[in-house]
Write an enzyme that holds these catalytic residues in place. Structure first.
Site, short mmCIF file in Angstrom:
data_model
loop_
_atom_site.label_atom_id
_atom_site.label_comp_id
_atom_site.label_asym_id
_atom_site.label_seq_id
_atom_site.Cartn_x
_atom_site.Cartn_y
_atom_site.Cartn_z
N HIS A 1 42.02 29.83 45.67
CA HIS A 1 40.61 29.60 45.92
C HIS A 1 40.29 28.12 46.14
O HIS A 1 40.62 27.28 45.30
CB HIS A 1 39.77 30.07 44.72
CG HIS A 1 39.91 31.51 44.40
ND1 HIS A 1 39.37 32.09 43.26
CD2 HIS A 1 40.54 32.52 45.07
CE1 HIS A 1 39.66 33.38 43.25
NE2 HIS A 1 40.35 33.67 44.32
N TYR B 1 28.11 32.99 44.92
CA TYR B 1 29.30 33.53 44.26
C TYR B 1 30.49 32.63 44.57
O TYR B 1 30.64 32.14 45.68
CB TYR B 1 29.63 34.94 44.75
CG TYR B 1 31.08 35.25 44.43
CD1 TYR B 1 32.05 35.15 45.41
CD2 TYR B 1 31.47 35.53 43.12
CE1 TYR B 1 33.39 35.35 45.09
CE2 TYR B 1 32.79 35.72 42.80
CZ TYR B 1 33.75 35.63 43.79
OH TYR B 1 35.06 35.80 43.47
N ASP C 1 34.90 35.81 50.47
CA ASP C 1 34.41 36.94 49.66
C ASP C 1 32.88 36.94 49.68
O ASP C 1 32.25 36.04 49.12
CB ASP C 1 34.93 36.78 48.22
CG ASP C 1 34.68 38.01 47.35
OD1 ASP C 1 35.27 38.08 46.25
OD2 ASP C 1 33.89 38.88 47.77
N HIS D 1 31.17 39.20 48.28
CA HIS D 1 30.83 39.70 46.97
C HIS D 1 29.58 40.58 47.01
O HIS D 1 28.71 40.51 46.12
CB HIS D 1 30.62 38.52 46.01
CG HIS D 1 31.17 38.75 44.62
ND1 HIS D 1 30.36 39.05 43.56
CD2 HIS D 1 32.44 38.76 44.17
CE1 HIS D 1 31.12 39.22 42.48
NE2 HIS D 1 32.38 39.06 42.81
N GLU E 1 35.97 39.88 52.61
CA GLU E 1 36.03 40.76 51.45
C GLU E 1 34.64 41.19 50.99
O GLU E 1 33.72 40.38 50.98
CB GLU E 1 36.73 40.03 50.31
CG GLU E 1 36.75 40.76 48.99
CD GLU E 1 37.42 39.95 47.90
OE1 GLU E 1 37.16 40.25 46.74
OE2 GLU E 1 38.18 39.01 48.23
N GLU F 1 37.76 46.00 44.81
CA GLU F 1 37.83 45.57 43.41
C GLU F 1 36.85 46.32 42.52
O GLU F 1 37.08 46.45 41.31
CB GLU F 1 37.61 44.07 43.28
CG GLU F 1 36.20 43.61 43.60
CD GLU F 1 36.05 42.09 43.54
OE1 GLU F 1 35.19 41.62 42.79
OE2 GLU F 1 36.82 41.41 44.26
N ASP G 1 40.06 37.27 35.24
CA ASP G 1 39.80 38.36 34.29
C ASP G 1 40.78 39.51 34.50
O ASP G 1 40.40 40.69 34.45
CB ASP G 1 38.34 38.81 34.28
CG ASP G 1 37.77 39.10 35.66
OD1 ASP G 1 37.13 40.14 35.83
OD2 ASP G 1 37.98 38.29 36.56
N GLU H 1 46.05 37.82 45.55
CA GLU H 1 45.15 36.82 44.98
C GLU H 1 45.82 36.25 43.73
O GLU H 1 46.35 37.01 42.92
CB GLU H 1 43.81 37.45 44.61
CG GLU H 1 42.84 36.47 43.95
CD GLU H 1 41.50 37.13 43.58
OE1 GLU H 1 40.52 36.39 43.42
OE2 GLU H 1 41.47 38.38 43.48
C1 GCO Z 1 37.55 38.08 43.28
C2 GCO Z 1 36.44 38.70 42.52
C3 GCO Z 1 36.17 38.11 41.19
C4 GCO Z 1 35.15 38.94 40.42
C5 GCO Z 1 35.45 38.93 38.95
C6 GCO Z 1 34.53 39.87 38.21
O1 GCO Z 1 37.61 38.36 44.47
O2 GCO Z 1 38.38 37.42 42.68
O3 GCO Z 1 35.36 38.92 43.32
O4 GCO Z 1 35.79 36.82 41.23
O5 GCO Z 1 33.85 38.50 40.64
O6 GCO Z 1 36.75 39.31 38.73
O7 GCO Z 1 34.72 39.80 36.85
MG MG Z 2 36.14 39.64 45.17
#
Ligand code: GCO
Ligand code: MG
Length: 435
Positions: free
Chosen positions: A149, A185, A234, A236, A260, A286, A340, A363
């Site tokens: 990232h 995001y 992303d 999001h 994404e 995801e 996470d 990723e």
């Molecule tokens: C990504 C995801 C994460 C999520 C996170 C939620 O592409 O890595 O979008 O950033 O937002 O894992 O808890």
């Molecule tokens: Mg994502």
């Protein structure tokens, strides 16, 4: 009458297997949960201890926004259900756990099942003295290409980060930029507005400024980073569907590796319209917990990359099947790999990357020192590829004393009372939107 018969038949066959294999089938003696947040993110790992000395396994059950609920699902429901059962029947136990709640396919229960599932694969690998990828047919490639990232409040900051990442030999970079005065995001917040003065401060996001600024970001990306580097983004799920169609089309000229979550799971029908309007490669998944969410997208070729969070789907066992389904329809994998996901979960991702012919990209989250203090065996990256640690099972050992040094509850600020959960994101007019 019928149940006793099948149980007796099951035990008899287990005895036969033991005799034939010359080694006894381990039984589940204990199921426990390790909770820790060394890198500030709540992680949940299930530990299964067998009745054979020194034989145990770990599995990722990390749903960080509702971590405590997963802990209860394991302790209150899966543990009593599993004690005494053989560890080798991984598929059987997966189906049994999946059906035992009658209602199924939700984030909490799937993560709990995933923790057990991955721990059973770890045990089988440790028993066999092999990495899990060997149990799945061995490697199709030496290492898996990763992406990392690059993010910042301003575009030059993102470009600098991208260059640093490229200098490490990484071939794919995610670009995310902040939006002045709003909560974007994946990039540093630049001051949230309060929608209603005097009330709780909620983040504010407006899709228009975001889309325009991100187009500038990708124009700069191609201009400054060149044509070769693979770049991705992303959304999001932050754009209304019609804008997502326009956005994917406007980005086409920058030749993204993929775009994404241009849509939310609730709006996946709009993928047909994006497909009809442009060739930008699309990634999704995801947020998926239910097979119905990914099957039609894959079968109809409406996405190019499946981005499932392995523990949200229920673990290695179902994710392998998702990869195989996707392979039949030329959809590649890009398993969710943020902070996470526990190091066990990252090992499961890398394992799937190595054994799936239709691997796309992984990723990657680089570990902090505190994370490595707790987890030993984190996969290593070299020249833009991640490699398995070549040890039996997942090859990860957890220092439980160190894990206890980072108990849940270390969050600070307005998030503190939310127990690792997220707040609210609103439009300027106060309307709540997808995070
Ligand atoms: C990504 C995801 C994460 C999520 C996170 C939620 O592409 O890595 O979008 O950033 O937002 O894992 O808890
Ligand atoms: Mg994502």
């Amino acid at each position: 009458m019928k149940t006793n018969l099948s149980r007796r038949a099951f035990c008899a066959s287990a005895l036969l297997v033991t005799r034939l294999r010359g080694m006894s089938i381990p039984k589940i003696k204990d199921v426990s949960v390790i909770t820790t947040q060394p890198a500030g993110v709540r992680l949940v790992v299930v530990k299964i201890t067998t009745d054979q000395d020194g034989l145990y396994g770990y599995g990722c059950a990390t749903f960080t926004q509702r971590a405590d609920l997963v802990v209860d699902a394991v302790n209150l429901y899966l543990k009593p259900f599993l004690l005494g059962r053989p560890t080798d029947a991984i598929e059987d136990l997966w189906e049994a756990m999946y059906n035992s709640s009658y209602w199924r396919n939700g984030p909490v229960l799937n993560n709990a099942i995933s923790g057990v599932d991955q721990a059973l694969w770890d045990i089988k690998g440790r028993q066999a003295g092999m990495p899990v990828y060997e149990l799945l047919g061995g490697k199709l490639r030496r290492g898996a290409m990763i992406y990392s990232h690059a993010a910042g409040r301003e575009i030059p900051e993102v470009m600098d980060q991208a260059r640093q990442i490229m200098a490490k030999g990484i071939k794919v970079v995610r670009l995310q930029v902040g939006i002045p005065g709003m909560a974007a995001y994946g990039a540093a917040q630049t001051g949230a507005h309060t929608v209603t003065p005097g009330e709780i401060q909620d983040d504010v996001f407006e899709p228009g400024p975001y889309a325009r600024r991100t187009l500038e970001l990708f124009a700069a990306g191609r201009r400054e980073l060149g044509p070769e580097i693979e770049i991705l983004h992303d959304v999001h799920e932050r754009l209304p569907p019609r804008m997502a169609v326009q956005f994917a089309k406007d980005l086409e000229q920058y030749r993204l590796f993929y775009l994404e979550d241009a849509l939310s799971p609730e709006n996946i029908d709009y993928f047909k319209q994006i497909r009809a309007n442009c060739t930008t490669p699309l990634a999704m998944g995801e947020l998926f917990n239910n097979p119905h969410e990914w099957q039609s997208l894959i079968k109809e070729g409406l996405i190019d990359f499946i981005r499932v969070h392995v523990s949200q789907a229920g673990g290695l066992t179902p994710s392998r099947k998702i990869a195989m389904l996707a392979e039949q329809f030329q959809v590649r994998t890009a398993w969710h790999g943020p902070g996470d996901v526990s190091p066990i979960g990252h090992c499961a991702n890398v394992t799937l990357d190595l054994v799936s012919y239709n691997f796309g990209v992984q990723e990657w989250t680089f570990p902090s020192d505190k994370l490595l203090e707790v987890f030993d065996g984190y996969p290593v990256v070299k020249d833009g590829y991640v490699y398995a640690n070549e040890k039996p099972g997942w090859g990860v050992e957890i220092n439980e004393k160190a894990a206890a040094k980072y108990p849940f509850g270390a969050e600070t600020g307005p998030r503190k009372p939310l127990n690792g959960g997220w707040g609210v994101v609103r439009r300027a007019d106060g309307t709540v939107i997808n995070q």
